[in-house]
Scaffold this motif. Structure first.
Motif, PDB file in Angstrom:
ATOM      1  N   THR A  21     -14.988  -3.070  24.465  1.00 33.18           N
ATOM      2  CA  THR A  21     -14.382  -3.152  23.273  1.00 33.18           C
ATOM      3  C   THR A  21     -14.508  -4.370  22.264  1.00 33.18           C
ATOM      4  N   PRO A  22     -14.332  -4.154  21.099  1.00 38.22           N
ATOM      5  CA  PRO A  22     -14.272  -5.543  20.395  1.00 38.22           C
ATOM      6  C   PRO A  22     -13.041  -6.411  20.741  1.00 38.22           C
ATOM      7  N   GLU A  23     -12.185  -5.878  20.975  1.00 39.54           N
ATOM      8  CA  GLU A  23     -10.963  -6.741  21.307  1.00 39.54           C
ATOM      9  C   GLU A  23     -11.130  -7.303  22.810  1.00 39.54           C
ATOM     10  N   SER A  24     -11.790  -6.634  23.592  1.00 41.32           N
ATOM     11  CA  SER A  24     -11.899  -7.127  25.211  1.00 41.32           C
ATOM     12  C   SER A  24     -13.190  -8.230  25.036  1.00 41.32           C
ATOM     13  N   MET A  25     -14.214  -7.907  24.079  1.00 46.51           N
ATOM     14  CA  MET A  25     -15.293  -8.654  24.077  1.00 46.51           C
ATOM     15  C   MET A  25     -14.719  -9.998  23.375  1.00 46.51           C
ATOM     16  N   ALA A  26     -13.660  -9.828  22.708  1.00 47.44           N
ATOM     17  CA  ALA A  26     -13.103 -10.957  21.883  1.00 47.44           C
ATOM     18  C   ALA A  26     -12.467 -12.002  22.877  1.00 47.44           C
ATOM     19  N   GLN A  27     -11.696 -11.470  23.739  1.00 51.47           N
ATOM     20  CA  GLN A  27     -10.872 -12.005  24.656  1.00 51.47           C
ATOM     21  C   GLN A  27     -11.934 -12.671  25.728  1.00 51.47           C
ATOM     22  N   ALA A  28     -12.743 -12.090  26.118  1.00 58.73           N
ATOM     23  CA  ALA A  28     -13.817 -12.575  27.059  1.00 58.73           C
ATOM     24  C   ALA A  28     -14.534 -13.657  26.476  1.00 58.73           C
ATOM     25  N   CYS A  48     -18.207   5.263  23.185  1.00 61.27           N
ATOM     26  CA  CYS A  48     -18.660   6.034  24.497  1.00 61.27           C
ATOM     27  C   CYS A  48     -19.283   4.689  25.557  1.00 61.27           C
ATOM     28  N   GLY A  49     -19.117   3.735  25.035  1.00 65.52           N
ATOM     29  CA  GLY A  49     -19.568   2.424  25.682  1.00 65.52           C
ATOM     30  C   GLY A  49     -21.260   2.042  25.771  1.00 65.52           C
ATOM     31  N   ARG A  50     -21.986   2.946  25.114  1.00 67.86           N
ATOM     32  CA  ARG A  50     -23.333   2.442  24.926  1.00 67.86           C
ATOM     33  C   ARG A  50     -23.789   1.458  23.925  1.00 67.86           C
ATOM     34  N   ASP A  51     -24.774   0.710  24.101  1.00 67.71           N
ATOM     35  CA  ASP A  51     -25.271  -0.262  23.321  1.00 67.71           C
ATOM     36  C   ASP A  51     -25.392   0.316  21.848  1.00 67.71           C
ATOM     37  N   THR A  52     -25.231  -0.333  20.704  1.00 64.04           N
ATOM     38  CA  THR A  52     -25.530   0.302  19.435  1.00 64.04           C
ATOM     39  C   THR A  52     -25.869  -0.826  18.400  1.00 64.04           C
ATOM     40  N   LEU A  53     -26.518  -0.491  17.297  1.00 61.90           N
ATOM     41  CA  LEU A  53     -26.867  -1.394  16.362  1.00 61.90           C
ATOM     42  C   LEU A  53     -26.068  -0.920  15.032  1.00 61.90           C
ATOM     43  N   SER A  54     -25.398   0.132  15.309  1.00 63.92           N
ATOM     44  CA  SER A  54     -24.334   0.426  14.085  1.00 63.92           C
ATOM     45  C   SER A  54     -23.835  -0.339  13.263  1.00 63.92           C
ATOM     46  N   PRO A  55     -24.067  -0.483  11.958  1.00 64.73           N
ATOM     47  CA  PRO A  55     -23.352  -1.508  11.330  1.00 64.73           C
ATOM     48  C   PRO A  55     -21.649  -1.671  11.257  1.00 64.73           C
ATOM     49  N   ARG A  56     -21.300  -0.494  11.142  1.00 64.81           N
ATOM     50  CA  ARG A  56     -19.868  -0.438  11.590  1.00 64.81           C
ATOM     51  C   ARG A  56     -19.261  -1.215  12.869  1.00 64.81           C
ATOM     52  N   VAL A  57     -19.993  -0.810  13.784  1.00 61.62           N
ATOM     53  CA  VAL A  57     -19.757  -1.203  15.168  1.00 61.62           C
ATOM     54  C   VAL A  57     -20.099  -2.758  15.401  1.00 61.62           C
ATOM     55  N   VAL A  58     -21.172  -3.186  14.862  1.00 57.24           N
ATOM     56  CA  VAL A  58     -21.454  -4.704  14.880  1.00 57.24           C
ATOM     57  C   VAL A  58     -20.596  -5.402  14.150  1.00 57.24           C
ATOM     58  N   ALA A  60     -17.368  -4.647  13.274  1.00 63.99           N
ATOM     59  CA  ALA A  60     -16.090  -4.668  14.197  1.00 63.99           C
ATOM     60  C   ALA A  60     -16.213  -5.860  15.207  1.00 63.99           C
ATOM     61  N   THR A  61     -17.317  -5.796  16.079  1.00 59.03           N
ATOM     62  CA  THR A  61     -17.513  -6.629  17.213  1.00 59.03           C
ATOM     63  C   THR A  61     -17.629  -8.372  16.690  1.00 59.03           C
ATOM     64  N   LEU A  62     -18.173  -8.565  15.615  1.00 59.18           N
ATOM     65  CA  LEU A  62     -18.510  -9.784  15.376  1.00 59.18           C
ATOM     66  C   LEU A  62     -17.138 -10.530  14.581  1.00 59.18           C
ATOM     67  N   GLU A  63     -16.379  -9.353  13.786  1.00 60.31           N
ATOM     68  CA  GLU A  63     -15.145  -9.911  13.287  1.00 60.31           C
ATOM     69  C   GLU A  63     -14.138 -10.286  14.358  1.00 60.31           C
ATOM     70  N   ALA A  64     -14.088  -9.464  15.182  1.00 57.29           N
ATOM     71  CA  ALA A  64     -12.975  -9.512  16.187  1.00 57.29           C
ATOM     72  C   ALA A  64     -13.360 -10.944  17.264  1.00 57.29           C
ATOM     73  N   ILE A  65     -14.564 -11.207  17.644  1.00 54.13           N
ATOM     74  CA  ILE A  65     -15.032 -12.501  18.337  1.00 54.13           C
ATOM     75  C   ILE A  65     -14.727 -13.623  17.327  1.00 54.13           C
ATOM     76  N   TRP A  95     -26.771  -3.998   8.276  1.00 55.51           N
ATOM     77  CA  TRP A  95     -25.604  -4.877   8.598  1.00 55.51           C
ATOM     78  C   TRP A  95     -24.898  -5.279   7.722  1.00 55.51           C
ATOM     79  N   THR A  96     -23.532  -5.170   7.770  1.00 54.34           N
ATOM     80  CA  THR A  96     -22.641  -5.804   6.586  1.00 54.34           C
ATOM     81  C   THR A  96     -21.889  -6.876   6.729  1.00 54.34           C
ATOM     82  N   VAL A  97     -21.843  -7.286   8.233  1.00 53.55           N
ATOM     83  CA  VAL A  97     -21.417  -8.574   8.836  1.00 53.55           C
ATOM     84  C   VAL A  97     -22.598  -9.079   9.541  1.00 53.55           C
ATOM     85  N   LEU A  98     -22.986 -10.067   9.297  1.00 52.79           N
ATOM     86  CA  LEU A  98     -24.265 -10.716   9.964  1.00 52.79           C
ATOM     87  C   LEU A  98     -23.865 -11.691  10.992  1.00 52.79           C
TER      88      LEU A  98
END
Length: 240
Positions: A21-28, A48-58, A60-65, A95-98
């Protein structure tokens, strides 16, 4: 440079230490940077835990980290996350966050188009050159070669990893003058990391590449792998 590769295509079956998850990735990421990592490579995951290039998920992940660390953060563009090269390109352009950088596997269909799009967006390209593929030959004649951020020399051979690494480096030659990050995977992780240290090349380590410490024990975290990776790399000796 020692990059941490937080999760890769691994999933829940690979153990609770793998951040999904974005939160666990940020902590790691924060723990790995505290342990000495200077760069981050991460695979954003769908619910569901699969790799994705979805702009929304990318995003959220980048912002959390980035809320937790200030080092560069990169993502994958691997074909397994989006097999259709046209759809992959559309995802990247959406992608909206690069990220600071993104890896592009040069042997995959649509690699050069994806790399060109990233460069146009101002995103650094890590050119993934896998052993056992024609990627080195393709990269050698690519007009984009001099424009990439660095080359990821990725050793997929786990039985004779060091020999395979040396062959791959020979195939890369001057690599268009770009910096080379050398790494292995699974049983090849530690031999290749130690070789990178001896050669003075950048490297990476993390739960994407291996779940095990050099002595065969299960790694408890990315931070533990980074700590051990710096020892195996010979960082203390190189810094002294």
């Amino acid at each position: 440079m020692v990059q941490v590769c937080l999760n890769g295509p691994r999933g829940a079956a690979d153990g609770t230490a793998v951040p999904l998850t974005p939160e666990s990735m940020a902590q790691a990421a924060a723990e790995a940077v505290a342990a000495g990592a200077t760069d981050i490579h991460v695979h954003p995951k769908s619910p569901c835990g699969r790799d994705t290039l979805s702009p929304r998920v990318v995003a959220a992940t980048l912002e959390a980290i980035r809320e937790r660390v200030s080092v560069p953060v990169g993502v994958t563009t691997g074909a397994w996350a989006e097999p259709d090269p046209v759809a992959r390109l559309a995802r990247v352009r959406g992608w909206t966050v690069l990220p600071d950088h993104a890896s592009v596997n040069w042997h995959e269909p649509g690699a050069e188009e994806t790399a060109a799009a990233l460069i146009d967006l101002g995103v650094g390209v890590e050119a993934g050159i896998w052993s056992g593929t024609d990627a080195a030959a393709r990269f050698a004649v690519s007009a984009l070669g001099p424009k990439v951020l660095r080359v990821l020399a990725e050793v997929t051979d786990t039985d004779a990893a060091e020999a395979s690494a040396r062959t791959l480096l020979s195939e890369l030659g001057t690599a268009h003058g770009r910096p080379v990050l050398l790494h292995g995977e699974d049983a090849g992780t530690w031999p290749v990391l130690r070789l990178a240290g001896r050669l003075g090349l950048a490297t990476r380590v993390g739960l994407e590449d291996t779940l095990l410490l050099p002595d065969g024990r299960r790694a408890l975290s990315n931070a533990q792998l980074v700590t051990e990776g710096l020892v195996q790399y010979g960082w203390a000796q190189r810094a002294s």
